[in-house]
Motif scaffolding. Structure first.
Motif, PDB file in Angstrom:
ATOM      1  N   ARG A 250       0.852  -1.196   0.000  1.00  0.00           N
ATOM      2  CA  ARG A 250       0.000   0.000   0.000  1.00  0.00           C
ATOM      3  C   ARG A 250       0.889   1.248   0.000  1.00  0.00           C
ATOM      4  NH1 ARG A 250      -5.119  -1.756   1.036  1.00  0.00           N
ATOM      5  NH2 ARG A 250      -5.238  -3.874   1.905  1.00  0.00           N
ATOM      6  N   GLY A 251       0.687   2.092  -1.017  1.00  0.00           N
ATOM      7  CA  GLY A 251       1.482   3.310  -1.133  1.00  0.00           C
ATOM      8  C   GLY A 251       2.231   3.359  -2.444  1.00  0.00           C
ATOM      9  N   SER A 252       3.053   4.392  -2.580  1.00  0.00           N
ATOM     10  CA  SER A 252       3.824   4.597  -3.799  1.00  0.00           C
ATOM     11  C   SER A 252       4.786   3.438  -4.016  1.00  0.00           C
ATOM     12  CB  SER A 252       4.607   5.904  -3.701  1.00  0.00           C
ATOM     13  OG  SER A 252       5.571   5.991  -4.723  1.00  0.00           O
ATOM     14  N   GLU A 284      -5.433  -0.851  -7.097  1.00  0.00           N
ATOM     15  CA  GLU A 284      -6.060   0.472  -6.998  1.00  0.00           C
ATOM     16  C   GLU A 284      -5.012   1.509  -7.378  1.00  0.00           C
ATOM     17  OE1 GLU A 284      -8.005   1.239  -3.267  1.00  0.00           O
ATOM     18  OE2 GLU A 284      -8.705  -0.830  -3.083  1.00  0.00           O
ATOM     19  N   CYS A 285      -5.418   2.457  -8.228  1.00  0.00           N
ATOM     20  CA  CYS A 285      -4.445   3.430  -8.749  1.00  0.00           C
ATOM     21  C   CYS A 285      -5.069   4.827  -8.809  1.00  0.00           C
ATOM     22  CB  CYS A 285      -3.971   2.983 -10.128  1.00  0.00           C
ATOM     23  SG  CYS A 285      -2.619   3.958 -10.802  1.00  0.00           S
ATOM     24  N   PRO A 286      -5.406   5.429  -7.649  1.00  0.00           N
ATOM     25  CA  PRO A 286      -5.951   6.790  -7.656  1.00  0.00           C
ATOM     26  C   PRO A 286      -4.861   7.806  -7.987  1.00  0.00           C
ATOM     27  CG  PRO A 286      -5.561   6.060  -5.412  1.00  0.00           C
ATOM     28  CD  PRO A 286      -5.275   4.883  -6.292  1.00  0.00           C
ATOM     29  N   ASP A 288      -3.544  10.077  -6.218  1.00  0.00           N
ATOM     30  CA  ASP A 288      -2.584  10.161  -5.119  1.00  0.00           C
ATOM     31  C   ASP A 288      -1.826   8.847  -5.033  1.00  0.00           C
ATOM     32  OD1 ASP A 288      -1.130  10.421  -2.804  1.00  0.00           O
ATOM     33  OD2 ASP A 288      -2.826  11.001  -1.529  1.00  0.00           O
ATOM     34  N   ARG A 289      -0.550   8.870  -5.418  1.00  0.00           N
ATOM     35  CA  ARG A 289       0.238   7.648  -5.472  1.00  0.00           C
ATOM     36  C   ARG A 289       0.413   7.003  -4.107  1.00  0.00           C
ATOM     37  NH1 ARG A 289       5.583   8.975  -8.721  1.00  0.00           N
ATOM     38  NH2 ARG A 289       5.827   6.714  -8.519  1.00  0.00           N
ATOM     39  N   GLU A 290       0.281   7.808  -3.041  1.00  0.00           N
ATOM     40  CA  GLU A 290       0.412   7.249  -1.703  1.00  0.00           C
ATOM     41  C   GLU A 290      -0.776   6.348  -1.339  1.00  0.00           C
ATOM     42  OE1 GLU A 290       3.193   7.493  -0.049  1.00  0.00           O
ATOM     43  OE2 GLU A 290       3.965   8.714  -1.698  1.00  0.00           O
ATOM     44  N   LYS A 291      -1.817   6.384  -2.166  1.00  0.00           N
ATOM     45  CA  LYS A 291      -2.991   5.547  -1.904  1.00  0.00           C
ATOM     46  C   LYS A 291      -3.073   4.361  -2.865  1.00  0.00           C
ATOM     47  CE  LYS A 291      -5.662   9.396   0.038  1.00  0.00           C
ATOM     48  NZ  LYS A 291      -6.896  10.221  -0.080  1.00  0.00           N
ATOM     49  N   TRP A 292      -2.034   4.122  -3.612  1.00  0.00           N
ATOM     50  CA  TRP A 292      -2.028   2.981  -4.512  1.00  0.00           C
ATOM     51  C   TRP A 292      -2.051   1.674  -3.714  1.00  0.00           C
ATOM     52  CZ3 TRP A 292       2.070   3.893  -8.955  1.00  0.00           C
ATOM     53  CH2 TRP A 292       1.631   4.968  -9.748  1.00  0.00           C
ATOM     54  N   VAL A 293      -2.647   0.660  -4.331  1.00  0.00           N
ATOM     55  CA  VAL A 293      -2.643  -0.687  -3.760  1.00  0.00           C
ATOM     56  C   VAL A 293      -2.126  -1.630  -4.845  1.00  0.00           C
ATOM     57  CG1 VAL A 293      -3.993  -2.546  -2.718  1.00  0.00           C
ATOM     58  CG2 VAL A 293      -4.605  -0.147  -2.261  1.00  0.00           C
TER      59      VAL A 293
END
Length: 301
Positions: A250-252, A284-286, A288-293
């Motif tokens: 989870r995150g960049s 998941e790729c919103p 905000d790269r810090e919210k990637w899964v």
């Protein structure tokens, strides 16, 4: 000697009465210090319009703000005062100066981005160190992964480190999505990044200096069976993985090292052997790269 601090009429040598700025007002309008203006005067970079021979007071014309703006802009962009002097002496025009500043800005932005990437890498390594000796109880799952048909673009990165992968894979995906959109094709599933040792990959062109650690980066997205994205996009079938150790990050992806090493320690501790690079499946790729899964899928022997 104190200098005047108000805007006053001054009689110049030509005996014409001009209304000019005192050093205090000129400094305030230029958003610099009077001390800095005195220094610029001393080194001949920005002379006052007039210096009273009796009192030594310095007076500046409003038109000199344009020169001051150039000096400050060039200095803030990293030019030395000697370089600034040469630029001003060459009478650089507005458009040429603008071009120079845009180029310098781009260089600084690239340096900032590189520094941010290195900082992210340091933080990721610190988290890896902090996690040493900790073994996840249920973070890793072994499962089979079916074959999948993908569209992809490929390029070579100097190493498998995030600092070298990110500058390669991000433009690849941008270009891949552009080409798919032009062909009227929409991805049917997640993005899948996968890697090969470039030295062993058939047809890979490794630039001189990339070294033995260079990797072939595949930026891919899942396609439907009937999708035909066109000749400028490769279509391949990724083979099924009979057994893969998987973990969710989870995150960049710039900070993927701790997660990747957690997976490696788990594989080793449970008596398994890795069969190569892990695939990276974007769940998941919103924006905000810090919210990637992202799921890492490491093939096992």
């Amino acid at each position: 000697m104190l200098e005047a601090s108000a805007r006053t009429p001054v009689r110049l040598p030509e005996s014409e009465e001009w209304s000019v700025f005192t050093i205090g007002d000129f400094a305030r309008h230029g958003r610099v210090s009077a001390r800095m203006l005195r220094h610029y005067d001393a080194i001949g970079l920005l002379r006052p319009e007039h210096t009273d021979p009796r009192t030594g007071y310095r007076h500046y014309a409003a038109a000199q703000l344009a020169v001051l703006n150039r000096i400050v802009a060039l200095k803030d962009l990293g030019f030395t005062l000697e370089q600034v002097r040469r630029i001003l002496d060459d009478r650089v025009g507005t458009e040429e100066l603008r071009g120079m500043l845009l180029l310098r800005r781009a260089e600084l932005e690239a340096a900032v981005a590189a520094a941010a990437g290195r900082l992210g890498g340091v933080e990721a390594r610190l988290r890896s160190i902090e996690n040493e000796g900790r073994m996840p109880a249920d973070d890793v799952v072994i499962k089979s992964v079916p074959a999948v048909r993908v569209a992809e673009l490929t390029a070579v990165a100097r190493s498998y480190g995030p600092e070298d992968i990110t500058p390669v894979i991000v433009p690849l995906y941008e270009e891949l999505f552009r080409r798919l959109a032009a062909a009227g094709v929409s991805p049917a599933g997640p993005g899948i990044a996968y890697y090969e040792n470039a030295a062993n990959a058939e047809g890979a062109e490794v630039a001189e200096g990339d070294g033995e650690g260079a990797v072939l980066v595949h930026a891919a997205v899942t396609l439907s069976a009937g999708d035909r994205p066109g000749p400028d996009v490769a279509v391949v079938v990724l083979p099924a993985l009979e057994r893969a150790a998987t973990i969710v990050h989870r995150g960049s992806m710039d900070a993927v090292v701790p997660t990747s090493q957690t997976l490696a320690r788990w594989v080793d501790a449970h008596g398994h052997r890795s069969a190569g690079f892990a695939r990276e499946v974007t769940l998941e790729c919103p924006p905000d790269r810090e919210k990637w899964v992202t799921e890492l899928q490491e093939p096992l022997l």
